[in-house]
Design a protein around this motif. Structure first.
Motif, PDB file in Angstrom:
ATOM      1  N   LEU A  14      48.392  43.890  34.575  1.00 21.70           N
ATOM      2  CA  LEU A  14      49.386  42.821  34.580  1.00 21.70           C
ATOM      3  C   LEU A  14      49.132  41.863  35.743  1.00 21.70           C
ATOM      4  O   LEU A  14      49.005  42.285  36.894  1.00 21.70           O
ATOM      5  CB  LEU A  14      50.787  43.419  34.695  1.00 21.70           C
ATOM      6  CG  LEU A  14      51.944  42.619  34.098  1.00 21.70           C
ATOM      7  CD1 LEU A  14      51.742  42.432  32.601  1.00 21.70           C
ATOM      8  CD2 LEU A  14      53.261  43.343  34.357  1.00 21.70           C
ATOM      9  N   ARG A  15      49.070  40.566  35.413  1.00 21.12           N
ATOM     10  CA  ARG A  15      48.862  39.528  36.435  1.00 21.12           C
ATOM     11  C   ARG A  15      49.904  38.429  36.279  1.00 21.12           C
ATOM     12  O   ARG A  15      50.295  38.085  35.168  1.00 21.12           O
ATOM     13  CB  ARG A  15      47.471  38.903  36.311  1.00 21.12           C
ATOM     14  CG  ARG A  15      46.315  39.849  36.477  1.00 21.12           C
ATOM     15  CD  ARG A  15      45.003  39.093  36.365  1.00 21.12           C
ATOM     16  NE  ARG A  15      43.865  39.977  36.265  1.00 21.12           N
ATOM     17  CZ  ARG A  15      42.611  39.574  36.091  1.00 21.12           C
ATOM     18  NH1 ARG A  15      42.358  38.269  35.975  1.00 21.12           N
ATOM     19  NH2 ARG A  15      41.619  40.433  36.016  1.00 21.12           N
ATOM     20  N   GLY A  19      52.539  29.003  40.586  1.00 16.48           N
ATOM     21  CA  GLY A  19      51.747  27.982  41.257  1.00 16.48           C
ATOM     22  C   GLY A  19      50.444  28.587  41.741  1.00 16.48           C
ATOM     23  O   GLY A  19      49.696  29.194  40.972  1.00 16.48           O
ATOM     24  N   HIS A  20      50.183  28.443  43.044  1.00 19.35           N
ATOM     25  CA  HIS A  20      48.968  29.023  43.612  1.00 19.35           C
ATOM     26  C   HIS A  20      49.215  30.404  44.203  1.00 19.35           C
ATOM     27  O   HIS A  20      48.284  31.045  44.690  1.00 19.35           O
ATOM     28  CB  HIS A  20      48.407  28.099  44.707  1.00 19.35           C
ATOM     29  CG  HIS A  20      47.951  26.769  44.181  1.00 19.35           C
ATOM     30  ND1 HIS A  20      46.856  26.629  43.362  1.00 19.35           N
ATOM     31  CD2 HIS A  20      48.462  25.524  44.349  1.00 19.35           C
ATOM     32  CE1 HIS A  20      46.693  25.350  43.051  1.00 19.35           C
ATOM     33  NE2 HIS A  20      47.663  24.663  43.622  1.00 19.35           N
ATOM     34  N   ARG A  21      50.453  30.870  44.162  1.00 18.41           N
ATOM     35  CA  ARG A  21      50.782  32.156  44.778  1.00 18.41           C
ATOM     36  C   ARG A  21      50.639  33.278  43.752  1.00 18.41           C
ATOM     37  O   ARG A  21      51.284  33.277  42.709  1.00 18.41           O
ATOM     38  CB  ARG A  21      52.211  32.122  45.325  1.00 18.41           C
ATOM     39  CG  ARG A  21      52.605  33.392  46.079  1.00 18.41           C
ATOM     40  CD  ARG A  21      53.905  33.166  46.839  1.00 18.41           C
ATOM     41  NE  ARG A  21      55.021  32.979  45.945  1.00 18.41           N
ATOM     42  CZ  ARG A  21      55.854  33.948  45.564  1.00 18.41           C
ATOM     43  NH1 ARG A  21      55.658  35.191  45.992  1.00 18.41           N
ATOM     44  NH2 ARG A  21      56.870  33.692  44.766  1.00 18.41           N
ATOM     45  N   VAL A  22      49.786  34.236  44.061  1.00 19.73           N
ATOM     46  CA  VAL A  22      49.578  35.396  43.197  1.00 19.73           C
ATOM     47  C   VAL A  22      50.678  36.410  43.478  1.00 19.73           C
ATOM     48  O   VAL A  22      50.832  36.880  44.609  1.00 19.73           O
ATOM     49  CB  VAL A  22      48.195  36.031  43.430  1.00 19.73           C
ATOM     50  CG1 VAL A  22      48.019  37.255  42.534  1.00 19.73           C
ATOM     51  CG2 VAL A  22      47.089  35.014  43.174  1.00 19.73           C
ATOM     52  N   VAL A  23      51.452  36.749  42.451  1.00 19.49           N
ATOM     53  CA  VAL A  23      52.584  37.659  42.611  1.00 19.49           C
ATOM     54  C   VAL A  23      52.244  39.066  42.136  1.00 19.49           C
ATOM     55  O   VAL A  23      52.651  40.047  42.752  1.00 19.49           O
ATOM     56  CB  VAL A  23      53.813  37.117  41.846  1.00 19.49           C
ATOM     57  CG1 VAL A  23      55.009  38.036  42.023  1.00 19.49           C
ATOM     58  CG2 VAL A  23      54.159  35.720  42.334  1.00 19.49           C
ATOM     59  N   LEU A  24      51.495  39.179  41.032  1.00 21.26           N
ATOM     60  CA  LEU A  24      51.051  40.472  40.530  1.00 21.26           C
ATOM     61  C   LEU A  24      49.533  40.455  40.383  1.00 21.26           C
ATOM     62  O   LEU A  24      48.977  39.513  39.814  1.00 21.26           O
ATOM     63  CB  LEU A  24      51.696  40.797  39.180  1.00 21.26           C
ATOM     64  CG  LEU A  24      53.222  40.878  39.135  1.00 21.26           C
ATOM     65  CD1 LEU A  24      53.689  41.205  37.719  1.00 21.26           C
ATOM     66  CD2 LEU A  24      53.756  41.891  40.128  1.00 21.26           C
ATOM     67  N   ASP A  61      50.475  36.137  33.072  1.00 20.32           N
ATOM     68  CA  ASP A  61      49.209  35.432  32.877  1.00 20.32           C
ATOM     69  C   ASP A  61      48.141  36.301  32.214  1.00 20.32           C
ATOM     70  O   ASP A  61      47.220  35.778  31.594  1.00 20.32           O
ATOM     71  CB  ASP A  61      48.693  34.920  34.232  1.00 20.32           C
ATOM     72  CG  ASP A  61      49.673  33.963  34.887  1.00 20.32           C
ATOM     73  OD1 ASP A  61      50.255  33.132  34.167  1.00 20.32           O
ATOM     74  OD2 ASP A  61      49.867  34.056  36.106  1.00 20.32           O
ATOM     75  N   ALA A  62      48.267  37.601  32.363  1.00 20.37           N
ATOM     76  CA  ALA A  62      47.294  38.518  31.759  1.00 20.37           C
ATOM     77  C   ALA A  62      47.915  39.903  31.727  1.00 20.37           C
ATOM     78  O   ALA A  62      48.918  40.181  32.378  1.00 20.37           O
ATOM     79  CB  ALA A  62      45.988  38.529  32.551  1.00 20.37           C
ATOM     80  N   VAL A  74      57.719  37.806  26.095  1.00 19.57           N
ATOM     81  CA  VAL A  74      58.825  36.874  25.884  1.00 19.57           C
ATOM     82  C   VAL A  74      59.018  36.582  24.403  1.00 19.57           C
ATOM     83  O   VAL A  74      60.095  36.164  23.978  1.00 19.57           O
ATOM     84  CB  VAL A  74      58.601  35.552  26.656  1.00 19.57           C
ATOM     85  CG1 VAL A  74      58.683  35.787  28.152  1.00 19.57           C
ATOM     86  CG2 VAL A  74      57.256  34.918  26.284  1.00 19.57           C
ATOM     87  N   ASN A  75      57.993  36.808  23.596  1.00 21.45           N
ATOM     88  CA  ASN A  75      58.090  36.551  22.156  1.00 21.45           C
ATOM     89  C   ASN A  75      58.373  37.805  21.336  1.00 21.45           C
ATOM     90  O   ASN A  75      58.825  37.703  20.191  1.00 21.45           O
ATOM     91  CB  ASN A  75      56.785  35.921  21.655  1.00 21.45           C
ATOM     92  CG  ASN A  75      56.514  34.583  22.302  1.00 21.45           C
ATOM     93  OD1 ASN A  75      57.415  33.762  22.452  1.00 21.45           O
ATOM     94  ND2 ASN A  75      55.269  34.363  22.711  1.00 21.45           N
TER      95      ASN A  75
END
Length: 249
Positions: A14-15, A19-24, A61-62, A74-75
């Motif tokens: 999980l990613r 913005g430019h900040r990577v959270v996972l 994102d992944a 989400v879907n």
């Protein structure tokens, strides 16, 4: 507390970036039906983001999330709606509705509403408008809304916030009782000592990375006196670069 064989939750690679900040960062973990799992890490580590992804409230994102073998996004989050109860960040409360009316939004079962009000000892104020609730009352109502349908998986984000010591003790007892009946819990906290009395497994996360996943038995066997986890990315006090230290008795 029972450890079943079926995987209740499976999270793979999980990613997430804001913005430019990577959270996972390539988050991977899994746990089984009937476990009580603690998601532990400092504030801002990514715990709430993970929980929102598990509920299908946040596009990632992944990677992928599965609950009871079914994909969640989400879907596609029908499984979440039907079989997962949650309290994320703070309770979603309408100030002019009573606590009882909030529970009616979650279920039509008067028996289940009566049960959760009694076990959380909310009888004295459950019919008052929520705008008159204290912080602890609101927190209990949020927990009650997560539990009232007796879902198969319960996700609780910092559930002890605002609760007095007796309410914390009562909640721990209730979680243990429900886990014994096969309900699975994922509970976040930034303090392991709040959770170690009730959790079966701890997942330690920092800056969006899972640093370890171990059972409490494994932790106690491998660290009889102390567990110290270090990273080179975070300072707490002066030159100390250890973000987390927890003594296990």
């Amino acid at each position: 507390m029972q450890n079943g064989q079926a995987k209740m939750v499976q999270v793979t690679a999980l990613r997430k970036k804001f913005g430019h900040r990577v959270v996972l960062r390539d988050v991977n973990f899994a746990f089984s039906t009937g476990e009580v799992v603690g998601l532990v890490g400092p504030n801002g580590a990514g715990k709430t983001t993970i929980m929102k992804a598990l509920l299908g409230l946040l596009a990632t994102d992944a990677g992928n999330v599965r609950i009871l073998g079914q994909p969640v996004s989400v879907n596609t989050h029908t499984v979440v709606t039907q079989q997962v109860g949650a309290l994320i960040e703070r309770p979603a409360i309408y100030p002019f509705l009573t606590g009882w009316q909030h529970l009616q939004l979650m279920t039509t079962s008067g028996e289940q509403m009566t049960w959760v009000v009694q076990v959380l000892q909310m009888e004295a104020y459950i019919h008052r408008p929520a705008k008159r609730y204290s912080l602890g009352m609101k927190q209990k109502l949020g927990i009650a809304m997560a539990l009232v349908n007796r879902p198969r998986l319960v996700i609780l984000d910092e559930p002890m916030n605002g609760l007095d010591p007796q309410s914390v003790k009562r909640l721990r007892h209730l979680i243990g009782q429900l886990a014994g009946e096969g309900i699975t819990f994922l509970i976040s906290s930034h303090v392991l000592s709040e959770l170690e009395k009730i959790i079966d497994t701890v997942i330690l996360i920092d800056q969006g990375e899972v640093l370890l996943q171990r059972t409490m038995t494994q932790l106690r066997e491998s660290a009889r006196q102390a567990l110290v986890v270090r990273t080179g990315r975070r300072k707490m006090h002066g030159p100390c670069r250890c973000f987390y230290r927890q003594t296990i008795q």
